[in-house]
Write a protein that holds these residues in place. Structure first.
Motif: not given
Length: 434
Positions: A26-41
């Motif tokens: 679950p924490f790996i998935l949460i960490t992926c979210l931080f990376f994904l919205w960083g990619m968008a910006h």
């Protein structure tokens, strides 16, 4: 074991024994979210020069890309909180991912029709998804493990947001930027059929990366749907009297923090939005090389967060903020008046010194607010609307100066001077009379 989140709700969290293995995925998935919205910006910095070319825009029009995304944050801030209260954090994360993915998939019809308004709508939808996602994911990261290590987990997850600042420009440079640019005279002399084919090809370059991004988002949403995570439903229904939304601004240091945060976010978006253009015009780099240097800028921003955090152990936060604001203002002046590769070095330095400004301003603004802390936090989050407004002003200034990109950096220069005032004077807490 229980912890209390920023909304005052208590939730069960795992004890240390066995928590590491159970909550690793679950924490790996949460960490992926931080990376994904960083990619968008950080892909927005690639989109601005690309859509300027593909949709034949002026500088002011191209900055509407930033306006669409950051205005969505301003509009969705309150609705995002309502969604979380109604459906819980896990379902809100899934909702944010699917809205984010919808915006990414809208790039396909926007590119096929080369319609700038549809691109802007797609970016607004992405911004709405990001607002829900970010508002939900941070508390989730906090509860996925022992309470005493929640800060460590949040910082670890946030570091992947910084990683995206380095990776996104490189991916964008490879898959979106063509490296082909024509002057206005060459475009005018080009046969209409050839010109139309060229512009459509430039617009279509965004389809593959955003289709892949949207697909990944849907897959991650599915994983979250089937993943068992700690319940974040409130365990009590006590009614708490909240202070007035505007009365909290009687705290002078908070008012200045809101202003400083507005100008900081505006400065950050301004610097990156025109990075590729100033690298081409001021340093003489080609489009793709400029994109790669934007990736280096992202690396320096990420490194600045780690190094700045280390310095904060020994230097008072307001003092370090002031020093970094002075250095950023100096480097911004170099970017305005410099020539050649010196301009790129100056921009890289700005990225390094901006890295700690957002969290430092945020924490200084909340000092001593006590029961007003939640309301003060809302004001500081809403102040990111500066990223929607100031780049538009910068684009207008550049157009008024006959496409002189370097002159536009006067806007972030003024922003750093306002942040400097906050670091020296504005952050000081003064008692508030009832």
């Amino acid at each position: 074991m229980q912890i209390t989140n920023q909304l005052g709700d208590q939730h069960e969290v795992p004890d240390e024994k066995g928590a590491g293995t159970k909550y690793l995925l679950p924490f790996i998935l949460i960490t992926c979210l931080f990376f994904l919205w960083g990619m968008a910006h950080n892909l927005d910095s690639i989109l601005i020069p690309q859509l300027k070319k593909a949709c034949e825009l002026n500088n002011r029009q191209s900055t509407l890309i930033d306006t669409a995304v950051f205005f969505a944050y301003f509009i969705m801030a309150i609705p995002a909180g309502m969604i979380i209260k109604r459906f819980g954090y896990k379902n809100s994360i899934i909702t944010g991912l699917l809205v984010f993915a919808t915006g990414a998939f809208l790039f396909i019809p926007a590119a096929n029709t080369r319609t700038y308004e549809l691109f802007l709508f797609a970016l607004f939808v992405i911004g709405c998804g990001l607002t829900i996602l970010e508002t939900s994911a941070n508390p989730y990261a906090a509860i996925l493990g022992p309470a005493k290590s929640s800060s460590k987990r949040l910082n670890l997850a946030a570091s992947f947001n910084g990683l995206a600042a380095m990776v996104a420009p490189i991916i964008g440079s490879v898959f979106i930027l063509s490296g082909t640019n024509y002057t206005a005279e060459q475009m005018t002399a080009m046969p209409e059929a050839v010109k139309a084919a060229y512009l459509l090809e430039e617009a279509s370059s965004v389809k593959l990366p955003y289709t892949i991004l949207g697909t990944i988002l849907v897959l991650v949403a599915i994983l979250f749907y089937f993943m068992h995570l700690p319940s974040m439903k409130p365990e009590h229904t006590e009614v708490e009297v909240k202070p007035g939304f505007f009365s909290v601004l009687k705290h002078r240091h908070l008012s200045w923090a809101v202003a400083a945060q507005f100008f900081y976010v505006g400065a950050q978006v301004c610097v990156t939005s025109f990075f590729i253009r100033i690298a081409q015009q001021g340093a003489g780099l080609d489009e793709k090389t400029a994109g790669y240097y934007l990736g280096v800028y992202g690396f320096l921003f990420m490194a600045g967060r780690f190094i700045g955090t280390f310095f904060l152990k020994y230097i008072k936060d307001s003092v370090l903020l002031s020093i970094y604001a002075i250095l950023s203002a100096i480097l911004c002046t170099v970017a305005i008046y410099g020539h050649g590769i010196t301009v790129i070095y100056a921009l890289g330095g700005i990225g390094f010194f901006m890295s700690i400004m957002f969290p430092t301003i945020f924490s200084l603004g909340l000092v001593g607010l006590k029961s007003n802390t939640e309301t003060g936090s809302s004001w500081l989050v809403m102040s990111i609307v500066g990223g929607a407004i100031l780049p538009y002003g910068m684009g207008t200034l550049i157009d008024l100066n006959h496409d002189d990109i370097q002159s536009g950096y006067l806007i972030p220069l003024v922003c750093f001077l306002i942040i400097l005032y906050f670091g020296i004077f504005g952050h000081k807490v003064k008692s508030v009379r009832a």
